[in-house]
Write an enzyme that holds these catalytic residues in place. Sequence first.
Site: not given
Ligand code: ARG
Length: 469
Positions: A119, A164-165, A286, A292, A299, A326, A331
């Site tokens: 985490n 403008t516009h 084109s 063209k 674009e 977390y 992810q």
């Molecule tokens: N691959 C996970 C992510 O990107 C990493 C963290 C995973 N943590 C867990 N407690 N499973 O978030």
Amino acid sequence: MKKKINKKNNKNLWGGRFIEKPSDTMVRINSSINFDKKLYEKDIIVSKVHATMLSNQNIITKHELKKILIGLTKIEKEIKENKMQFNDKLEDIHTHIESRLIELTGTLGKKLHTARSRNDQVATDTKIWLIEQSKTIDKYLKNLQLSIIEKAEANIFTYMPGFTHLQVAQPITLAHHLLAYVNMFGRDRENNKSLIERHNYSPLGSAALAGTAFNINRDETSNNLGFKSPMSNSIDAVSDRDFILDSLNLCCSISIHLSRLSEEIILWSSPGFGFINLPDTFSTGSSIMPQKRNPDAAELIRGKSGRVIGNYVALFNIMKALPLAYSKDMQEDKEPLFDSIQTIKDTINVMSEMIKEITFNRDKMLKMCNKGHINATDIADALVAELDVPFRDAHMITGKLVALADKKEMQIHELSIKDFKKIDKRINKNIIDKVSLEESVKNRDSYGGTSPENIKKEIIFSKEKWCND
Ligand code: ARG
């Protein structure tokens, strides 16, 4: 086919309490390796800094550190040389690297994860990656500003209609119009700079969410990774994706600025305007219409702003109701982030190159200044300045002159003195003579206005402000 390493290693690192294996579909949606392998260099450096700190704190020995560092360097090389076999079962880049380290160093490799969690690891890796990308984006934006300033410098006296516009409004200089974009991209650069400053704090050492009982040194890891200091709340540190949201927001802003410029390039290159010639290198033909010449690059830039805005909306939706700390939802932050950053870098660079090669048709711009009664405001202003007519009345009188000119299928400045007097007896030749394109542009010298004298100063100012560092 190159021989790939860690072929047999497909064990996840958390299976102790489980009896059954995850289902195949679970393995597939749980895996992020396809996209987060992009973070491998960051993951290695974060692991090295973490391991060094563990050793400095006597949590692992110097000897163990040495072996871990050698292993991590080897793994980095293997990934760079495309030798690592990625495997959905190992989920993500963090597990791939750690598993390989365990393969290389045995039990020792299992010590690396002491006092950390994926985490804090993933938040740190992603943040370092993002800060690096932000610096590259700044460089690219600076290049873009430079190429626009160069075009502006060559067109201080190029007159064109301002709109403008999308209706002809008042005469301006091309340089003035172009410099507006320099300011827009300048604001993006300032946002980018403040983004880096605001988020330059390290999540590492927050572990899963609650911190750790090991005697770690978060200042050391923060310093060594180039952060200002560690994040002060470990729960916030592992839950925070504001740095990504801010970055996606910035990408949207850059993208809509690029898209507006693209839109003008598309309009200006159409025969109706004919203001610019697009270089061959950024146009396509084109398959059926031989004549063209399509502004595809512009674009595509305009179109890609849609996906950049989509990425922003996606992550805001992912984050909006997540409880702390977390959750695996997070992810899903990486694909939008990686996609937006890549798209932004590509589109900025295409725009910079295209701007350099565009040539302007000054006579076409001048010709359009002869449409839409472009000098009407100048006549109203002259009535105010010369005859002390209140502006609202001057506006009404000029409106009547426009109606008369329309009836006669003329431009307002082509009316005869007799016509002028028909609408208002007080109008004299003096006033009419003052109304010309050159005068109109020259006289708009209020701060920020279109006069060439202003623009010359703005160019000097822009170069100093944006292109010096
Ligand atoms: N691959 C996970 C992510 O990107 C990493 C963290 C995973 N943590 C867990 N407690 N499973 O978030």
